[in-house]
Design a protein around this motif. Structure first.
Motif, PDB file in Angstrom:
ATOM      1  N   GLY A 121      51.372  63.082  52.628  1.00  0.00           N
ATOM      2  CA  GLY A 121      51.597  64.232  51.766  1.00  0.00           C
ATOM      3  C   GLY A 121      52.679  64.020  50.729  1.00  0.00           C
ATOM      4  O   GLY A 121      52.972  64.917  49.936  1.00  0.00           O
ATOM      5  N   LEU A 122      53.283  62.819  50.703  1.00  0.00           N
ATOM      6  CA  LEU A 122      54.304  62.559  49.697  1.00  0.00           C
ATOM      7  C   LEU A 122      53.713  62.614  48.286  1.00  0.00           C
ATOM      8  O   LEU A 122      54.429  62.872  47.319  1.00  0.00           O
ATOM      9  CB  LEU A 122      54.945  61.192  49.956  1.00  0.00           C
ATOM     10  N   TRP A 123      52.400  62.390  48.185  1.00  0.00           N
ATOM     11  CA  TRP A 123      51.747  62.447  46.876  1.00  0.00           C
ATOM     12  C   TRP A 123      51.855  63.832  46.246  1.00  0.00           C
ATOM     13  O   TRP A 123      51.726  63.979  45.022  1.00  0.00           O
ATOM     14  CB  TRP A 123      50.272  62.068  47.023  1.00  0.00           C
ATOM     15  N   ARG A 124      52.125  64.865  47.039  1.00  0.00           N
ATOM     16  CA  ARG A 124      52.275  66.218  46.503  1.00  0.00           C
ATOM     17  C   ARG A 124      53.427  66.316  45.511  1.00  0.00           C
ATOM     18  O   ARG A 124      53.474  67.245  44.708  1.00  0.00           O
ATOM     19  CB  ARG A 124      52.494  67.210  47.649  1.00  0.00           C
ATOM     20  N   TRP A 125      54.374  65.379  45.606  1.00  0.00           N
ATOM     21  CA  TRP A 125      55.491  65.396  44.665  1.00  0.00           C
ATOM     22  C   TRP A 125      55.029  65.156  43.232  1.00  0.00           C
ATOM     23  O   TRP A 125      55.782  65.419  42.295  1.00  0.00           O
ATOM     24  CB  TRP A 125      56.518  64.345  45.063  1.00  0.00           C
TER      25      TRP A 125
END
Length: 748
Positions: free
Chosen positions: A534-538
């Motif tokens: 979920g780091l791609w949400r940044w």
């Protein structure tokens, strides 16, 4: 104990004359009834008439309300008075036309020795100071100078009030809290929880406001490199941020000197136009490898009282190599897709991506590499050309589990691995189980069953000072930035960390923090792991978060550069020293890593010397990293702003000393934006029933507090004598017997 007539208070429900009339009428009716009944059974009629008369007299007495005051059998304890004194940096402000600081004014006017003696005679005194935390102190501690009170750089009024109120008993006219400060809260936390707690415990918060609402004119400079490591010929930036107070419409001049600047130096006029701060990007492009120092300075403004924060140095490490990254993914997902896209935007990263798109199809993408045809590595030697290997999920679908031992061998030789999505394999499948046997030795954690969903991140102190979270150009500090970013979608639970593992970010705080982003030294290399997805949400920020755009790219660019530079050792070099960062905020920690090419001899004792900006030197004690003989580390916490240097002397491995420099910067927003907030303090007092003393108002504090608290004390309340279970029970039994006998006599 018998009560004397004078001990009884009468609180009649009706006028005494009306009570007498009611009693006489009822008595007359009872007499008439029983006189008629006395013709047949005179003795029984007389007895029952007497019983009825007793009931009427008792009811008449009850209507007159005989009462007594409770006897005081013990001496009442002195009420507690908790004093909270603000000792944050804003309290060191010397307001206009004031010869003393706010803190000294508060102590001399309200907490001097005579005042404390009088307060101590009236109350059980508890004195505490607070900034970002609360500390109990003694009366004698207030007689020292301002510096002896440990003035802090942040203030948290809500936390200090809540913590103090929790320890108080409360009650009308009992405990009270005296708050002395300027109301300047750098956390801007809402006061509602503290006010609600005070109201529920009936504790009045009395307030003494100090300080002027105006802020003295001041400038402050903070400069950070956009990237901790640059490569030769690569354009970079230094972000200079100039803060101002009371300079709306005014201007200053920024001077920058250092190598690789256009024209050799930069002079730029800065006009604020009512902005609290202005960020200025400074382009740099060093052409040779090495450590470069850039000096920045803003000219003082007219009337500026503090000029020590107008200058700063920035250090930039320049390397001559590109970073070669290999990304392996057996189960494509958003995290690795966005990671690959981010690395492709970094001009100094050569990215090779191999992805198993489906069982029949494998995809290879090479960015900035000379050869577009890439073979799947099958040994540590095949991995050696790459500085960093990034592992996604489902790696067992891409590589034979029997060859997975190449990854621990690769790291042990000095390579670096990033686990981008937690476990790189599926432990449920037979192939994944085999992969776990090989990859488990370089995983930084021991896993636990279960998942956590939609979790926010918090940085640890190690993470806040780590190069990966160096977000130059973003106004907020790194920990505030991470808290404002979208949550992780999934986090894998862990049982415990392995030795030498450092947590950079996690869920929660303290000992119960669940690690999410960690690093671990293994052999001569390092491992970095993101324990979830979920780091791609940044990269997709919600409305209102535009100021954090680019943080995702900065995190991954900083991470791969930090890993690549951490393992770098010049040809023929036997020992190297690396600093965690080249720019450190005052109060943060900094790591010093010393690495040797081979296992050092048993008597090897390198000497590391730390020198502060004033020229004072001290020796650092190095500690070996658990299980890694070739790596030693030390942690320092600089206590002064300016340029520091670290020198490594190891004659057995290096003929010349190795010297590294770093800058410690300090932006004390407590001092920069130090205007008092009397309206906030007044509201706090009024909503909790306390008194408010305005700045400069001279009062007899002990006398005023005693009057205020005495007015709230509740006097003893009279209690009805008849309000007792035994009396009411006796009356009911007495009247019931009279009724039963009358019924048996046939008079009903």
């Amino acid at each position: 104990m018998m009560l004397a007539p004078l001990d009884i208070l009468w609180r009649p429900a009706l006028a005494p004359l009306h009570v007498a009339v009611v009693v006489l009428v009822l008595a007359a009716l009872a007499a008439w009834i029983y006189i008629r009944a006395a013709r047949r059974m005179p003795l029984r009629a007389a007895l029952l008439g007497f019983m009825r008369l007793i009931v009427i007299l008792v009811l008449g007495a009850i209507l007159l309300g005989p009462s007594v005051l409770p006897a005081v059998t013990t001496t009442p304890a002195r009420p507690r008075l908790s004093i909270l004194l603000d000792v944050s940096g804003s309290m060191l402000t010397q307001d206009r036309d004031q010869p003393r600081t706010r803190l000294r004014n508060a102590i001399d006017d309200y907490l001097n020795a005579d005042e404390l003696t009088r307060l101590g005679d009236l109350y059980d005194l508890r004195i505490s100071t607070f900034d970002e935390s609360v500390r109990a102190i003694t009366k004698s501690a207030l007689t020292g100078n301002d510096a002896s009170l440990d003035t802090g750089k942040r203030t948290d009024y809500a936390q200090a009030l809540t913590q103090t109120l929790i320890d108080m008993y409360g009650g009308e006219g009992a405990d009270a809290l005296l708050l002395i400060g300027d109301g300047h809260d750098s956390q801007d936390a809402p006061m509602e929880p503290a006010i609600a707690l005070a109201q529920s415990k009936k504790i009045a918060i009395h307030v003494v406001a100090v300080g002027d609402a105006t802020t003295p004119r001041d400038l402050a400079l903070v400069a950070l490199p956009a990237q901790e490591v640059l490569f030769t010929g690569e354009p970079g930036r230094i972000i200079a941020k100039i803060y101002q107070t009371d300079m709306d419409g005014a201007s200053t001049v920024l001077h920058v000197n250092g190598p690789g600047l256009p024209g050799g130096a930069i002079v730029r006029k800065i006009t604020f136009d009512a902005k609290a701060s202005i960020a200025v990007p400074i382009p740099i492009m060093p052409k040779e490898p090495g450590l470069y120092e850039y000096k920045l300075r803003v000219e003082p403004a007219d009337g500026e009282t503090i000029t020590s924060n107008n200058e700063q140095s920035v250090f930039v490490q320049v390397s001559q190599k590109m970073v070669k990254v290999l990304l392996l993914e057996g189960e494509p997902f958003w995290d690795t897709k966005f990671l690959a896209q981010s690395l492709r935007t970094d001009p100094r990263v050569e990215l090779t991506q191999i992805t198993q798109v489906s069982p029949e199809r494998r995809e290879q993408i090479v960015t900035r590499g000379g050869d577009s045809s890439v073979k799947m590595p099958a040994s540590a030697d095949a991995l050696a050309p790459y500085d960093i290997v990034v592992l996604g999920r489902g790696i067992e679908r891409l590589i034979d589990p029997a060859k997975m031992n190449m990854f621990p061998d690769y790291v042990a030789r000095g390579g670096h691995i990033i686990f981008a999505r937690g476990r790189a394999y599926d432990p449920v499948t037979p192939a994944g189980h085999d992969a776990e046997a090989s990859l488990g030795v370089i995983e930084p954690v021991h896993w636990a069953p279960g998942l956590l969903h939609d979790q926010p991140l918090s940085l640890t102190p190690a993470g806040a000072s780590h190069p990966a979270f160096s977000f130059a150009g973003v106004a907020a500090e790194a920990d505030k930035v991470v808290q404002a970013l979208p949550n992780l979608s999934v986090v894998l639970r862990t049982a415990k960390l392995k030795p030498a593992t450092i947590t950079l970010a996690g869920i929660g705080k303290g000992a119960n923090m669940q690690p999410v982003i960690v690093t671990m030294d293994y052999g001569r290399g390092r491992v970095m792991a993101v324990l979830g997805e979920g780091l791609w949400r940044w990269s997709f920020l919600p409305p209102g978060s535009e100021q954090y755009r680019g943080v995702f790219d900065a995190f991954w660019s900083n991470s791969v550069r930090w890993l690549a530079s951490g393992g770098e050792m010049e040809p023929g070099q036997q020992i190297a020293m690396k600093l965690g960062r080249s720019s450190v905020r005052l109060g943060d920690t900094l790591s010093v890593d010393v690495t040797t090419r081979f296992n050092p001899p048993a008597d090897f004792e390198p000497k590391v010397t730390l020198t502060d900006p004033a020229g004072n030197a001290q020796h650092l004690s190095l500690k070996s990293t658990d299980g890694v003989a070739t790596r030693m580390t030390a942690t320092i916490e600089p206590r002064a702003a300016g340029v520091w240097s670290v020198r490594l002397d190891a004659p057995a491995m290096a003929k010349e000393p190795i010297v590294r420099k770093f800058n410690v910067y300090d932006v004390d927003l407590e001092r920069l934006q130090s205007g008092a907030r009397p309206a906030v303090m007044r509201d706090l007092a009024e909503r909790t029933g306390g008194m408010f003393i305005a700045a400069g108002e001279r009062v007899d504090l002990a006398d005023k507090l005693e009057r205020q608290m005495a007015a709230k004390r509740v006097p003893p309340r009279a209690e009805y004598v008849w309000d007792a279970p035994w009396l009411l029970a006796t009356l009911l039994v007495w009247a019931g017997l009279e009724w039963i006998v009358r019924r048996q006599s046939g008079w009903l």
